[in-house]
Design a protein around this motif. Structure first.
Motif, mmCIF file in Angstrom:
data_model
loop_
_atom_site.group_PDB
_atom_site.id
_atom_site.type_symbol
_atom_site.label_atom_id
_atom_site.label_comp_id
_atom_site.label_asym_id
_atom_site.label_seq_id
_atom_site.Cartn_x
_atom_site.Cartn_y
_atom_site.Cartn_z
ATOM 1 N N ASP A 39 0.778 -1.135 -0.132
ATOM 2 C CA ASP A 39 0.163 0.052 0.110
ATOM 3 C C ASP A 39 0.844 1.301 -0.127
ATOM 4 O O ASP A 39 1.237 1.886 0.963
ATOM 5 C CB ASP A 39 -1.035 -0.019 1.151
ATOM 6 N N VAL A 40 1.325 1.807 -1.351
ATOM 7 C CA VAL A 40 2.220 2.954 -1.372
ATOM 8 C C VAL A 40 1.440 4.146 -0.628
ATOM 9 O O VAL A 40 1.984 5.032 0.072
ATOM 10 C CB VAL A 40 2.514 3.057 -2.725
ATOM 11 N N ARG A 41 0.138 4.363 -1.185
ATOM 12 C CA ARG A 41 -0.554 5.581 -0.670
ATOM 13 C C ARG A 41 -0.512 5.676 0.879
ATOM 14 O O ARG A 41 -0.670 6.720 1.223
ATOM 15 C CB ARG A 41 -1.856 5.739 -1.670
ATOM 16 N N GLY A 42 -1.036 4.452 1.246
ATOM 17 C CA GLY A 42 -1.215 4.363 2.826
ATOM 18 C C GLY A 42 -0.025 4.609 3.400
ATOM 19 O O GLY A 42 0.024 5.135 4.384
ATOM 20 N N THR A 43 1.124 4.319 3.013
ATOM 21 C CA THR A 43 2.328 4.342 3.358
ATOM 22 C C THR A 43 2.697 5.919 3.683
ATOM 23 O O THR A 43 3.506 6.423 4.588
ATOM 24 C CB THR A 43 3.449 3.459 2.693
ATOM 25 N N LEU A 44 2.630 6.202 2.473
ATOM 26 C CA LEU A 44 3.136 7.881 2.313
ATOM 27 C C LEU A 44 2.196 8.811 3.049
ATOM 28 O O LEU A 44 2.669 9.523 3.830
ATOM 29 C CB LEU A 44 2.743 8.269 0.824
ATOM 30 N N LEU A 45 0.843 8.516 3.408
ATOM 31 C CA LEU A 45 0.001 9.333 4.162
ATOM 32 C C LEU A 45 0.276 9.190 5.585
ATOM 33 O O LEU A 45 0.634 9.919 6.334
ATOM 34 C CB LEU A 45 -1.496 8.902 3.835
ATOM 35 N N LEU A 46 0.676 7.867 5.988
ATOM 36 C CA LEU A 46 1.044 7.409 7.419
ATOM 37 C C LEU A 46 2.308 8.216 7.755
ATOM 38 O O LEU A 46 2.291 8.811 8.794
ATOM 39 C CB LEU A 46 0.996 6.025 7.730
ATOM 40 N N GLY A 47 3.316 7.822 6.862
ATOM 41 C CA GLY A 47 4.691 8.726 7.077
ATOM 42 C C GLY A 47 4.437 10.211 7.336
ATOM 43 O O GLY A 47 4.923 10.929 8.196
ATOM 44 N N PHE A 48 3.611 10.748 6.311
ATOM 45 C CA PHE A 48 3.324 12.334 6.575
ATOM 46 C C PHE A 48 2.830 12.617 7.709
ATOM 47 O O PHE A 48 2.770 13.676 8.625
ATOM 48 C CB PHE A 48 2.216 12.692 5.470
ATOM 49 N N THR A 49 1.595 11.794 8.259
ATOM 50 C CA THR A 49 0.861 12.222 9.578
ATOM 51 C C THR A 49 1.676 12.177 10.667
ATOM 52 O O THR A 49 1.820 12.963 11.543
ATOM 53 C CB THR A 49 -0.416 11.111 9.595
ATOM 54 N N LEU A 50 2.591 10.888 10.632
ATOM 55 C CA LEU A 50 3.453 10.725 11.817
ATOM 56 C C LEU A 50 4.634 11.858 11.885
ATOM 57 O O LEU A 50 4.717 12.215 13.158
ATOM 58 C CB LEU A 50 4.020 9.503 11.928
ATOM 59 N N ALA A 51 5.157 11.924 10.920
ATOM 60 C CA ALA A 51 6.173 13.016 10.884
ATOM 61 C C ALA A 51 5.565 14.437 11.485
ATOM 62 O O ALA A 51 6.116 15.165 12.070
ATOM 63 C CB ALA A 51 6.780 13.369 9.697
ATOM 64 N N ALA A 52 4.398 14.907 10.958
ATOM 65 C CA ALA A 52 3.675 16.064 11.166
ATOM 66 C C ALA A 52 3.521 16.102 12.740
ATOM 67 O O ALA A 52 3.823 17.166 13.499
ATOM 68 C CB ALA A 52 2.401 16.417 10.514
ATOM 69 N N TYR A 53 2.823 14.909 13.478
ATOM 70 C CA TYR A 53 2.465 15.055 14.570
ATOM 71 C C TYR A 53 3.917 15.037 15.654
ATOM 72 O O TYR A 53 3.882 15.721 16.773
ATOM 73 C CB TYR A 53 1.815 13.613 15.136
ATOM 74 N N ALA A 54 4.694 14.222 15.233
ATOM 75 C CA ALA A 54 5.905 14.240 15.868
ATOM 76 C C ALA A 54 6.644 15.526 15.998
ATOM 77 O O ALA A 54 7.223 15.757 17.149
ATOM 78 C CB ALA A 54 6.993 13.156 15.538
ATOM 79 N N LEU A 55 6.772 16.269 14.760
ATOM 80 C CA LEU A 55 7.634 17.551 14.914
ATOM 81 C C LEU A 55 6.434 18.506 15.842
ATOM 82 O O LEU A 55 7.209 19.486 16.387
ATOM 83 C CB LEU A 55 7.660 17.884 13.387
ATOM 84 N N ALA A 56 5.198 18.334 15.720
ATOM 85 C CA ALA A 56 4.288 19.253 16.470
ATOM 86 C C ALA A 56 4.716 19.265 17.958
ATOM 87 O O ALA A 56 4.784 20.044 18.849
ATOM 88 C CB ALA A 56 2.918 18.934 16.171
ATOM 89 N N MET A 57 5.013 17.814 18.317
ATOM 90 C CA MET A 57 5.354 17.626 20.019
ATOM 91 C C MET A 57 6.566 17.911 20.236
ATOM 92 O O MET A 57 6.865 18.166 21.346
ATOM 93 C CB MET A 57 5.046 16.145 20.012
ATOM 94 N N THR A 58 7.653 18.074 19.123
ATOM 95 C CA THR A 58 9.050 18.281 19.710
ATOM 96 C C THR A 58 9.640 19.773 19.363
ATOM 97 O O THR A 58 10.380 20.273 20.171
ATOM 98 C CB THR A 58 9.987 17.270 18.858
ATOM 99 N N VAL A 59 9.147 20.335 18.384
ATOM 100 C CA VAL A 59 9.597 21.753 18.029
ATOM 101 C C VAL A 59 8.898 22.591 18.898
ATOM 102 O O VAL A 59 8.166 22.424 19.652
ATOM 103 C CB VAL A 59 9.584 22.224 16.617
ATOM 104 N N SER A 60 9.644 23.637 19.398
ATOM 105 C CA SER A 60 9.374 24.941 20.544
ATOM 106 C C SER A 60 9.140 24.405 21.627
ATOM 107 O O SER A 60 8.591 24.977 22.555
ATOM 108 C CB SER A 60 7.981 25.476 19.887
ATOM 109 N N ARG A 61 9.905 22.956 22.011
ATOM 110 C CA ARG A 61 9.946 22.550 23.360
ATOM 111 C C ARG A 61 8.479 22.561 24.071
ATOM 112 O O ARG A 61 8.315 22.939 25.005
ATOM 113 C CB ARG A 61 10.795 23.544 24.071
ATOM 114 N N GLY A 62 7.302 21.941 23.222
ATOM 115 C CA GLY A 62 6.219 21.867 23.666
ATOM 116 C C GLY A 62 5.207 23.227 23.741
ATOM 117 O O GLY A 62 4.206 22.849 24.254
#
Length: 546
Positions: free
Chosen positions: A213-236
């Motif tokens: 599932d290429v499309r699902g893989t790309l979307l999941l990777g984008f979603t997780l990357a966005a969430y992880a960055l939202a939680m880590t940049v600017s120190r919370g």
């Protein structure tokens, strides 16, 4: 160069099969150790990297973030890929990638090259972390699953505990490059052990293999990357960038669900999330990991600001948690095999709740001794929960879905850690009512009390999600305690022993309390499944309802 096939756990016999299983466990354990060591050993090298490349802390922290982001965004994908192309084959590729990227990291001439190499190393670590757990079912018998999960937890804790001390020694004696190059011989050893001992992949014919599932893989990777960055940049802090990333993560999650519903071979089968064992395991793992991250975020500030410990003593006290975790992993796994995963999940959560509340009270009363006493309750509880929860989820997973199930388990833990670093840090800062780095001892102590009181409540909140006991174990226990309590599955021999659908479940359980037993059976229907529930009538007969 061909690899001779090794018998599966249930087929292995004699000393040769036992020896192969032991070496297979050694390769999986080393893979778990290296993936956790890759995170902890780099943290201690950030000051040296900032000096070597004349970079700011915000720049060199991407050496750690690139590794963590690669793991978080790809961990489910590599698990599913292992299910499709073969877990042993992909694990070997992951170990090789981890080893080569470690060498590239050690040879990096500038910071961008080092960050790129660390992201590739994170990909290799994601493969090792996910498939080490997924291959447990191929390497050992089912009744030993708990012990092996405890062993993998122990090795992961060893890697976490070993990183800061080993990294400090290597940097002092050989320079920052050594903290990456040390993985090269260890990775080579892990590759050799895995190639020689792991069972050969059992694959379906190519025509029957599911697609990727290429499309699902790309979307999941984008979603997780966005969430992880939202939680880590600017120190919370919740600035415009964080909110934008969170909005992107929500949008990506919605699109991912739509794509997976229509995909012929989805990355994650959404209906599997209705499995109560899997859903409960993922939810509890996220909550528990969020709590554990509080000890790493809050602990150093409290020990230094409130208790007045120096940097060396803070490091020694903080090392107590990983050391206790490493020592308690194997006993926890054996306890799971003997007493069952559901009971040990409950025991682990109770111990974690007690340890969290103890951390909010005991350190202020008894100082360092109180802090250590609370950690001696919290950390073994976490190891016990991890071994039991991983066993409950992985023991009965279909062989062709073990990789993605392992990936989802590891993802839930990583998301909990990422969320905990931000959320628990924000709670600590809010409760301290001041800049924590310069706050007086009293306000930091107040923040400590509030943070771990909230942590205890979160653990208690995980209790309702506790995984239900497997039906096979229920049957065995019911056969040995007949008449001691109502049994939902007391049905005649010619009827199926199945749980009723949700629309009947409330009525059925009410009947259990009123009458002591019910009979449930299912009959096929051209359009839907019909359920017949037999309730005790007056006299000796039964009343049918559908």
């Amino acid at each position: 160069m061909s690899k001779p096939a090794i018998a599966a756990p249930d087929e292995a016999s004699g000393s040769g099969g036992a020896a192969a299983a032991q070496w297979a466990l050694a390769s999986l354990s080393l893979s778990a150790l290296l993936s956790s060591l890759g995170t902890s050993i780099a943290n201690v090298g950030l000051p040296s990297l900032a000096a070597a490349f004349s970079a700011s802390f915000q720049q060199v922290q991407w050496v750690v973030l690139a590794y963590l982001l690669a793991i978080t965004t790809l961990i489910v994908t590599v698990g599913r890929l292992g299910d499709i192309i073969g877990r042993r084959r992909l694990l070997l590729a992951g170990i090789l990638l981890f080893t080569l990227s470690s060498a590239l990291s050690g040879a990096a001439s500038n910071l961008p090259v080092l960050i790129f190499a660390r992201s590739v190393q994170g990909l290799g670590a994601a493969v090792m972390m996910t498939l080490a757990m997924a291959l447990v079912g191929d390497a050992v018998a089912k009744e030993r699953t708990g012990s092996v999960m405890g062993l993998l937890g122990t090795m992961s804790a060893v890697g976490t505990a070993l990183g800061p001390s080993l990294g400090g020694v290597l940097i002092a004696g050989l320079g920052w490059r050594a903290i990456f190059l040390v993985n090269v011989p260890l990775g080579a050893l892990a590759f050799l052990l895995a190639w020689r001992s792991l069972p050969a992949d059992r694959q379906a014919p190519e025509a029957e293999r599911p697609g990727f599932d290429v499309r699902g893989t790309l979307l999941l990777g984008f979603t997780l990357a966005a969430y992880a960055l939202a939680m880590t940049v600017s120190r919370g802090s919740l600035g415009p960038l964080n909110l934008s990333l969170l909005a992107a993560a929500i949008l990506g999650a919605g699109l991912f669900v739509l794509v997976e519903r229509r995909a012929a071979s989805p990355l994650i089968r959404l209906q599997t999330l209705r499995n109560p064992v899997l859903a409960a395991g993922l939810a509890m793992s996220t909550l528990v990991s969020t709590v554990m991250m509080a000890t790493l975020v809050v602990g150093p500030f409290y020990l230094s600001r409130s208790l007045g410990l120096g940097a060396t003593m803070v490091g020694i006290v903080m090392a107590a948690g990983p050391v206790v975790s490493a020592l308690s992993g194997l006993p926890a796994g054996r306890a799971v095999d003997r007493l069952g995963a559901p009971f040990m999940i409950l025991a682990g959560l109770v111990a974690m709740a007690a340890g969290s509340f103890a951390l909010s009270v005991l350190p202020e009363m008894f100082g360092v001794a109180g802090y250590l006493a609370a950690m001696l309750v919290l950390t073994p509880g976490y190891q016990l929960f991890q071994a039991a929860n991983n066993t409950a989820v992985m023991r009965d997973v279909r062989p062709d879905r073990r990789g993605v199930a392992s990936g989802m388990l590891n993802l839930s833990r990583n998301l909990g850690l990422v969320t905990g670093a931000s959320a628990m840090g924000a709670i600590f800062a809010f409760a301290s009512a001041a800049d924590v780095a310069a706050a007086p001892a009293g306000t930091v102590s107040a923040g400590m009390r509030v943070t771990f009181a909230v942590a205890g409540v979160l653990v208690i909140g995980a209790l309702p999600h506790r995984a239900p006991e497997p039906r096979s174990r229920k049957k065995r226990r019911a056969s040995g305690n007949a008449g001691s309590r109502p049994n939902l599955n007391m049905v005649p021999n010619n009827e199926q022993r199945l749980d009723p659908p949700g629309r009947h479940r409330g009525a059925v359980w009410m009947s259990v309390f009123l009458f002591g037993e019910v009979r449930v059976s299912h009959r096929p229907h051209p359009h839907r499944l019909r359920t017949r529930v037999q309730l005790p009538a007056s006299g000796n007969g039964w009343t049918n309802t559908e």
